[in-house]
Each structure stands twice: as C-alpha cells, then as structure tokens.
Design an enzyme around this catalytic site. Structure first.
Site, short mmCIF file in Angstrom:
data_model
loop_
_atom_site.label_atom_id
_atom_site.label_comp_id
_atom_site.label_asym_id
_atom_site.label_seq_id
_atom_site.Cartn_x
_atom_site.Cartn_y
_atom_site.Cartn_z
N ASP A 1 0.97 -1.27 -0.21
CA ASP A 1 -0.16 -0.13 -0.13
C ASP A 1 1.03 1.01 0.15
O ASP A 1 2.04 1.06 0.42
CB ASP A 1 -1.27 0.02 1.22
N TYR B 1 2.57 9.72 -0.25
CA TYR B 1 3.97 9.59 0.80
C TYR B 1 4.97 9.46 0.22
O TYR B 1 6.06 9.52 0.80
CB TYR B 1 3.46 7.57 0.81
N LYS C 1 -2.77 5.71 -3.81
CA LYS C 1 -3.88 6.65 -3.24
C LYS C 1 -4.55 7.91 -4.08
O LYS C 1 -2.42 8.62 -4.10
CB LYS C 1 -3.76 6.93 -2.15
N HIS D 1 -7.74 9.04 -2.04
CA HIS D 1 -6.93 8.81 -0.02
C HIS D 1 -8.05 9.47 1.40
O HIS D 1 -7.91 8.91 1.94
CB HIS D 1 -5.96 10.17 -0.26
#
Length: 283
Positions: free
Chosen positions: A50, A55, A80, A113
């Site tokens: 994931d 990120y 996401k 997200h």
C-alpha cells in the site's frame, strides 16, 4: 515462495478481483532505506503493498518490486489519489504519474485518499477512477476516509460501489457503524494504523490475556482481531522480524469472547489526535 505468503488467505472484492487478507503499509518509508524495507516485506511474504501519491515513495516501492523477482500477478499494488487532484483531468494525469513512478502498466487498486469535502470534487474524482478502470489502467477502485454520506453520493452519481474503504481502525476506534455500512454495500474495510499509534492497546487486559493464551505477541492478537472482524489491516514496520511477526497471524484463532472483549476497548477518545484533514500527513 515464503511460507507466510503461501499461508495467508485472499479476499474476493465486489468487483471480482482479489487482495491478500493483510497488507504492508509503506508510510513514511522512502529512499534506499525504504526500498530495503519494502524488499524485506516482499521477502517475508507480503503480497499487498500500500502506497500513495502523497507518501512520495511510489518510486521507492517500484524499485523494490522490480528487484523482487516476483511475477506481476503474484502481488498487488495499491496507491491513493491525492486530494489536490480531484478534478477529472488531473486525476487521470496523477494516476498516470503514479504508474510511471512505480514502473507498472496498471495498478491493482487505486483509492481516493480522502473526500476533501471542502473542495467538494470527490464525485468528479470518482468518475475519473471509473474511467481509469474502464481503460485498464486500474483493476479495482475504492476510497479512503469516506463517511457514509460520501459513499452515498458517489454511488448515486455513478452506480459504482467502491471495492474498499480504507479507514483508521484499531481496538480504541472500532468503527462499528461504518463497518456495518460497508457490510451492507459489499465494501471491504481496510485499516490504516491498525495497531494504533502513540499508545497501542498492548497493555490492555483483553489483548495481553489473549496473547498469553495463544503464545503470540499483543500486536499479533490485534491483527488477528482485525482479520476475524473481516477487516484487511495494513501494518507497517521497517524491522524484518516485526514484519514477519505481523504477517504470521493465520496459525491461531481468537475466541468469540476474546474478539468481543477487545472490541469493547472502543472509546470516544479512541480516534488519534491531529486528524484535521487539512493537515494529517497521510492525506
């Protein structure tokens, strides 16, 4: 193949695709150290990785996947869509960028997200995800941090039900109502921060007692609790030993009483502090 990879079950989603019953969270792993951590997770047996545009580690994940030697069909990658890319064209372009960073031809799962309700464009973003799935760039689509009213809006607008909703969920924040909504709609609940953050429930009597009874760690008890609730947890750790331990939760089973006792730890204060959607690092 890793024995832990062979032993974990897979879950069928409402669109006919499948995901492993437990995944590996990658925030805030990045750079060479992050690639090593993800590589270790793959070697341990994780088959769902994931990540997220926000990120800033999709390249890190892609490097680990490329070096793994695993066939593309052996693992699942989930990313996401960031809140600032909810406009239709931006959502398409951002997903294409994610694929280039990851070095993949398609994503197994792409999720919004968070709904970013102030901007109010999450329905437009959902339409883009539906289009991306139709184009074959994404196999499965879902959401994260959506409340029932957000789910209702995107389903009414498109007729497409998300395959997953990834939410904060742990023994102090059990999310019973939202899980019931998911069950009614056929949505799989994924758990970010499945062990809690600042003060995990390791010391709580129901968790500690179950750990002693089954000869496992408190973290393993909590992850097994997720599994028995029908939740797909996404633990994260850069430590190989802990990675393996977190994945090794299919060799024992909690009793119904143990599951109930852990669920009873839920409290109004259970949600982690600092979840202002405008500032939280995971959005």
């Amino acid at each position: 193949m890793s024995a832990l990879a062979e032993n974990q079950p897979w879950i069928e989603l409402n669109d006919g695709t499948t995901l492993p019953a437990i995944g590996f969270g990658t925030y805030p792993l990045f750079g060479r150290g992050g690639t090593e951590a993800v590589s270790n997770a793959l070697q341990a047996g994780y088959r769902l990785i994931d990540t997220a545009y926000n990120y800033e580690n999709e390249g890190t994940v892609g490097a680990a996947l490329a070096a793994s030697g695993l066939d593309r069909g052996a693992y699942r990658v989930q990313s996401k869509l960031a809140g600032r890319y909810h406009e239709y064209d931006k959502a398409i372009a951002a997903t294409e960028e994610s694929l280039m960073r990851l070095g993949l031809d398609y994503l197994d799962s792409l999720i919004i997200h968070w709904p970013n309700p102030i901007a109010g464009k999450y329905v437009e973003a959902w339409r883009a995800l539906v289009e991306l799935k139709e184009r074959g760039l994404v196999r499965s689509i879902g959401v994260s941090n959506f409340e029932p009213e957000h789910l209702e809006r995107i389903i009414e607008a498109t007729g497409v039900v998300p395959a997953v909703n990834q939410i904060e969920l742990h023994p102090y924040f059990v999310q019973s109502h939202l899980r019931e909504v998911h069950a009614t709609l056929g949505i799989v609940t994924q758990a970010w921060r499945p062990l809690g953050k600042r003060n995990p429930a390791y010391h709580e009597e129901p968790v500690a007692a179950a750990a002693s009874a089954h000869g496992v760690s408190p973290a393993q008890v909590i992850l097994r609790w997720h599994i028995q609730l029908g939740v797909l947890p996404l633990p994260k750790s850069a430590t190989p030993e802990r990675q393996r331990s977190n994945l090794d939760v299919f060799g024992f089973e909690l009793s119904a009483a143990e599951v109930e006792a852990i669920s009873a730890l839920d409290s109004p204060e259970g949600r982690s502090p600092g979840l202002d959607p405008n500032s939280h690092e995971e959005f």
